[in-house]
Enzyme design. Structure first.
Site, PDB file in Angstrom:
ATOM      1  N   SER A   6     157.239 -62.600  16.365  1.00 26.71           N
ATOM      2  CA  SER A   6     155.780 -62.578  16.416  1.00 26.71           C
ATOM      3  C   SER A   6     155.132 -61.555  15.513  1.00 26.71           C
ATOM      4  O   SER A   6     153.911 -61.512  15.423  1.00 26.71           O
ATOM      5  CB  SER A   6     155.324 -62.337  17.836  1.00 26.71           C
ATOM      6  OG  SER A   6     155.488 -60.983  18.159  1.00 26.71           O
ATOM      7  N   HIS A  61     156.974 -66.668  22.082  1.00 26.56           N
ATOM      8  CA  HIS A  61     155.867 -66.958  21.150  1.00 26.56           C
ATOM      9  C   HIS A  61     155.874 -68.400  20.667  1.00 26.56           C
ATOM     10  O   HIS A  61     155.184 -68.731  19.702  1.00 26.56           O
ATOM     11  CB  HIS A  61     155.895 -65.991  19.958  1.00 26.56           C
ATOM     12  CG  HIS A  61     155.509 -64.607  20.366  1.00 26.56           C
ATOM     13  ND1 HIS A  61     154.198 -64.208  20.505  1.00 26.56           N
ATOM     14  CD2 HIS A  61     156.266 -63.551  20.743  1.00 26.56           C
ATOM     15  CE1 HIS A  61     154.160 -62.947  20.922  1.00 26.56           C
ATOM     16  NE2 HIS A  61     155.406 -62.530  21.074  1.00 26.56           N
ATOM     17  N   LYS A  94     151.391 -65.712  27.683  1.00 25.83           N
ATOM     18  CA  LYS A  94     150.816 -65.868  26.347  1.00 25.83           C
ATOM     19  C   LYS A  94     150.164 -67.258  26.259  1.00 25.83           C
ATOM     20  O   LYS A  94     149.107 -67.446  26.850  1.00 25.83           O
ATOM     21  CB  LYS A  94     151.875 -65.545  25.303  1.00 25.83           C
ATOM     22  CG  LYS A  94     152.146 -64.023  25.340  1.00 25.83           C
ATOM     23  CD  LYS A  94     153.296 -63.494  24.517  1.00 25.83           C
ATOM     24  CE  LYS A  94     153.432 -61.982  24.750  1.00 25.83           C
ATOM     25  NZ  LYS A  94     154.675 -61.401  24.259  1.00 25.83           N
TER      26      LYS A  94
HETATM   27  C1  LIG Z   1     155.570 -60.300  24.964  1.00 22.65           C
HETATM   28  C2  LIG Z   1     157.037 -60.558  24.774  1.00 22.65           C
HETATM   29  C3  LIG Z   1     157.925 -60.536  25.856  1.00 22.65           C
HETATM   30  C4  LIG Z   1     157.502 -60.075  27.208  1.00 22.65           C
HETATM   31  O1  LIG Z   1     156.734 -61.032  27.869  1.00 22.65           O
HETATM   32  P1  LIG Z   1     155.674 -60.520  28.957  1.00 22.65           P
HETATM   33  O2  LIG Z   1     155.467 -61.695  29.823  1.00 22.65           O
HETATM   34  O3  LIG Z   1     154.474 -60.086  28.194  1.00 22.65           O
HETATM   35  O4  LIG Z   1     156.315 -59.371  29.686  1.00 22.65           O
HETATM   36  C5  LIG Z   1     159.232 -60.922  25.651  1.00 22.65           C
HETATM   37  N1  LIG Z   1     159.678 -61.299  24.433  1.00 22.65           N
HETATM   38  C6  LIG Z   1     158.859 -61.297  23.361  1.00 22.65           C
HETATM   39  C7  LIG Z   1     159.402 -61.701  22.047  1.00 22.65           C
HETATM   40  C8  LIG Z   1     157.525 -60.903  23.496  1.00 22.65           C
HETATM   41  O5  LIG Z   1     156.728 -60.863  22.426  1.00 22.65           O
END
Ligand SMILES: *Cc1c(COP(=O)(O)O)cnc(C)c1O
Length: 408
Positions: A190, A218, A249
């Site tokens: 990301s 992502h 997300k």
């Molecule tokens: C944001 C993110 C996470 C963690 O997810 P959350 O639900 O925000 O704790 C895990 N892996 C990646 C690649 C991320 O960008």
């Protein structure tokens, strides 16, 4: 006597000295108007801003179907789950959501965690308990939560150069043939917006009898015919052993999960501290996520609109000479290359132009590659893009930032 206060102050000063002290924007999103939000300044006054860096990629955080499901669940069920899953915290919407997620990823089972971070930390550390002697092969740009899980497991680990299958193969080849192995990687990275070679990684996993663990945080909701991620897009869902995602997300709510064969899920469910000893997600969150996933599955046009918006912004930046970095995904990173400039441009965009985009500095990205990271959604209009590109163009001139980076 130990001076505790001085130690805390030193810790903060160190971060400030490196130019990476963070100040959070105090924002109130306006339901129904995302990406618009009201920002509260330090003096208490309010400013209208356009959010350009949200990971609520499709605006599902304000979708009527999601909000209604959450409201109905609160009315009918109440607030908290009331315990851990082991002690009375299993609610019906969590069970239904797990079934929906499993079928989405074409797996036998899924398991919810309180966040994607917790899912990665718990699953990757627990796999090392379940498989004694497990050797983990981890992409060098893997997320902090994957690194935390792999380290916590305490077993042997090898880092392969980012997306470098030759390096990965050399490491696999050097390991004992009969040792259990796990390849841990992401689909969409990301910060750069590049995408891993899933088929190539799977081929190596088969050749060296390794399990595959794929973080699609992502990508979920955003790629594939039904939005199940890059593994769906690439037609390789059946060949990924464990898929890990977030509900926070593109799905627009909060929580995380893994999806895999039921025996794998059952073993992790039975052994993972980060699952067993923490209160489960409130029913309103799981109900909202369920409504979101059902909507996302049925609406590929959202994904098309999302890709179109990202392509449009990349093209506009490029036309204005703004150094947009190569990205094959929906992420639009713009190279700045200096933490002080990066923060200054971000501050000026916010204060003078009502554009909210966080500076991305070390340690999130390597020093010298500091950047702004834009995440346009289907809700970002052409007029918003016009304003953004004009503001960026003016600041690039004002701050005398390089238009085309030597290497980015
Ligand atoms: C944001 C993110 C996470 C963690 O997810 P959350 O639900 O925000 O704790 C895990 N892996 C990646 C690649 C991320 O960008």
């Amino acid at each position: 006597m130990f001076d505790y206060k001085a130690a805390f102050e030193t810790a903060v000063e160190q971060v400030k000295g490196e130019g990476r002290y963070r100040v959070f924007a105090d924002l109130k999103r306006v339901r129904g108007q995302f990406p618009l939000a009201k920002r509260r300044r330090e003096d208490g006054t309010e400013q209208d801003v356009v959010v350009w860096c949200s990971n609520d990629y499709l605006g599902m955080g304000q979708h009527p179907a999601v909000l209604e499901a959450m409201q109905v669940e609160i009315d009918q069920v109440g607030a908290g789950a009331g315990g851990t899953r082991n002690i009375s915290g299993t609610t019906r919407s969590a069970v239904d959501l797990e079934a929906e997620l499993a079928s989405w990823h074409q797996k036998e089972a899924a398991l919810l965690f309180t966040s994607g971070y917790v899912a990665n930390e718990a699953a990757l550390s627990t796999l090392q308990k379940i498989l004694p002697g497990l050797i983990t092969f981890s992409d060098s740009l893997n997320h902090a939560s994957m690194i935390a899980g792999i380290r916590h497991g305490g077993g042997e680990r090898h880092i392969f150069a980012h997306n470098d299958l030759e390096h990965l193969e050399a490491l696999l080849k050097a390991a004992p043939a009969d040792a259990p192995k796990l390849i841990a990687f992401e689909s969409v990275y990301s910060m750069d917006g590049d995408i891993a070679d899933l088929a190539g990684t799977i081929a190596l996993a088969k050749k060296y009898n390794a399990l595959t663990y794929l973080d699609e945080v992502h990508a979920v909701g955003l790629y594939g015919q039904t939005g199940a991620g890059v593994a769906e897009r690439d037609g390789v869902l059946a060949d990924i052993d464990i898929i890990e995602c977030t509900l926070g997300k593109a799905i627009g709510v909060m929580g995380g999960y893994i999806a895999a064969d039921s025996v794998i899920v059952d073993a992790i469910r039975s052994w993972a501290s980060g699952f067993i000893f923490t209160t489960s997600l409130p029913p309103a969150l799981t109900a909202g996520a369920l409504a979101s996933v059902r909507h996302l599955k049925a609406h590929p046009e959202l994904r098309e609109a999302h890709q179109e918006r990202a392509a449009a912004l990349k093209a506009r930046f490029a036309a204005a000479g703004i150094p947009v970095m190569d990205s094959v995904s929906h992420i639009v990173p713009v190279h700045v290359g200096n933490p002080v400039h990066c923060k200054m441009i971000s501050d000026m965009l916010l204060e003078q132009h009502g554009v909210y985009v966080q500076p991305i500095n070390y340690p999130t990205v390597p020093k010298g590659t500091e950047r702004l990271r834009f995440t346009p959604s289907p809700n970002h209009t052409d007029a918003m893009m016009d304003d953004l590109v004009k503001a960026m163009d003016a600041l690039w001139t004002h701050c005398n930032v390089v238009r085309r980076p030597a290497a980015a």
